[in-house]
Design an enzyme around this catalytic site. Structure first.
Site, PDB file in Angstrom:
ATOM      1  N   LYS A  54       9.872  30.501  15.465  1.00  0.00           N
ATOM      2  CA  LYS A  54      10.166  29.099  15.781  1.00  0.00           C
ATOM      3  C   LYS A  54      11.242  28.575  14.843  1.00  0.00           C
ATOM      4  CE  LYS A  54       5.679  28.500  17.831  1.00  0.00           C
ATOM      5  NZ  LYS A  54       4.254  28.445  17.599  1.00  0.00           N
ATOM      6  N   GLN A  98       0.128  25.273  13.867  1.00  0.00           N
ATOM      7  CA  GLN A  98      -0.015  26.644  14.377  1.00  0.00           C
ATOM      8  C   GLN A  98      -1.505  26.988  14.489  1.00  0.00           C
ATOM      9  OE1 GLN A  98       2.681  28.670  15.323  1.00  0.00           O
ATOM     10  NE2 GLN A  98       1.059  29.934  16.177  1.00  0.00           N
ATOM     11  N   ASP A 121       3.833  19.648  20.938  1.00  0.00           N
ATOM     12  CA  ASP A 121       3.120  20.758  21.579  1.00  0.00           C
ATOM     13  C   ASP A 121       2.107  20.227  22.604  1.00  0.00           C
ATOM     14  OD1 ASP A 121       3.023  23.477  21.934  1.00  0.00           O
ATOM     15  OD2 ASP A 121       1.423  23.794  20.461  1.00  0.00           O
TER      16      ASP A 121
END
Ligand code: NAP
Length: 294
Positions: A54, A98, A121
């Site tokens: 990322k 994450q 996200d």
């Protein structure tokens, strides 16, 4: 005739080109860069690799990325503080936690701390709830499911009225994909480990999304002729012919499925490249929205 390949690499490259141009415009107009903040807890090698990927993708797109890497034994408070720090940082427009988090951390409490405006996200419980409710709009939709929907769009076939079968009901893939397909007016069946006679259920589908986490699980003879097959799976299997000793395969047995499907994604080169691309797109959108508000 073998299925047409839906080339996720190519679609992702096209979208990243558009993102790059829009990031240039943003930077010229505002004199700053869009910024992504990533929270990583623990030393799981796969999670660390995803965070590195990322970061590299952000650099290439002209997006600033900053990681808060916390030890596995971190307290709930320390993890939530890392998120809150990014909420308050004006140079950070998008926040990614994450997953998975270590078992002793309350994941929902951490995700609930993410500012809705920075939830790139689409994983905040309120955003997932809005995704599932009629007449509500989440501020962002989750990256992998959004990529899946764009790959389905690439076929040019209508989603409205189609029979869709999603195999898997995880919070990050199966469930949000099913909600997005429902919002696109498909008739959706969600399958999981207790589904009876899965091959018969899959046989009814015009669209199959496989997010199971089992190598080559879905076989060609389960499919309806001409079905669109999106393989989210990413499973490493031993391979003595590869330098690393392993290779990645999907949740669908590609060779048999290709003979029956109308359109199909490959692994690698299908959903994977789309996931990070959607994260970049959402980070840019978050920055653009904040710039307009300012
Ligand atoms: P997960 O949380 O482990 O969920 C797997 C789902 O599959 C569960 O809902 C489970 O059912 C279901 N399942 C397991 N065995 C089954 C069976 N025999 N029959 C029917 N359903 C079964 O996995 P995930 O996080 O959603 O990930 C799925 C796959 O996608 C993995 O290979 C992962 O690596 C990959 N992935 C790829 C990307 C990408 O960017 N390419 C992103 C995320 C994930 P139950 O709910 O009943 O347990």
């Amino acid at each position: 005739m073998p299925a047409k390949i839906i080339d996720g690499q190519m679609v992702a490259k096209r979208i990243r080109g558009e993102i790059g141009a829009a990031v240039d415009d943003y930077s010229k107009t505002t004199g700053s860069m869009p910024g992504l903040g990533v929270v990583l807890v623990g030393d799981d090698p796969a999670s660390a690799m995803y965070v590195r990927m990322k970061r590299r993708a952000c650099e290439r797109a002209g997006i600033r990325s900053e990681a808060r890497i916390l030890p596995a034994a971190s307290t709930q408070r320390a993890v939530e503080d890392a998120v809150r720090g990014f909420n308050e940082d004006p140079a950070i427009h998008g926040i990614l936690v994450q997953l998975p988090l270590p078992d002793h951390i309350d994941e929902e409490a951490v995700l609930s701390q993410i500012s809705l405006a920075k939830d790139v996200d689409g994983i905040h419980p309120i955003n997932i709830g809005r995704l599932g409710m009629r007449g509500r709009e989440p501020s962002f939709t989750p990256a992998t499911p959004t990529g899946v929907m764009l790959l389905i769009d690439e076929t040019g076939l209508p989603v409205e009225g189609a029979q869709a079968v999603v195999i898997g009901r995880s919070n990050i893939v199966g469930l949000p994909v099913a909600l997005m397909l429902t919002n696109a007016n498909a008739t959706v069946t969600i399958c999981h480990s207790r589904t009876r006679d899965l091959p018969a259920v899959v046989k009814r589908a015009d669209i199959v999304v496989a997010a199971v986490g089992r190598a080559e699980f879905v076989k060609g003879d389960w499919l309806r002729a001409g079905a669109t097959v999106i393989d989210v799976g990413s499973n490493s299997v031993p391979d003595a012919t590869s330098e690393k000793g392993y290779r990645y395969v999907g949740d669908v047995e590609f060779d048999s499925a290709r003979q029956v499907a109308g359109h199909i994604t490959k692994v690698p080169g299908g959903v994977g490249p789309m996931t990070i691309t959607m994260l970049l797109a959402n980070t840019l959108t978050a920055a653009q929205r904040i710039a307009v508000i300012d």
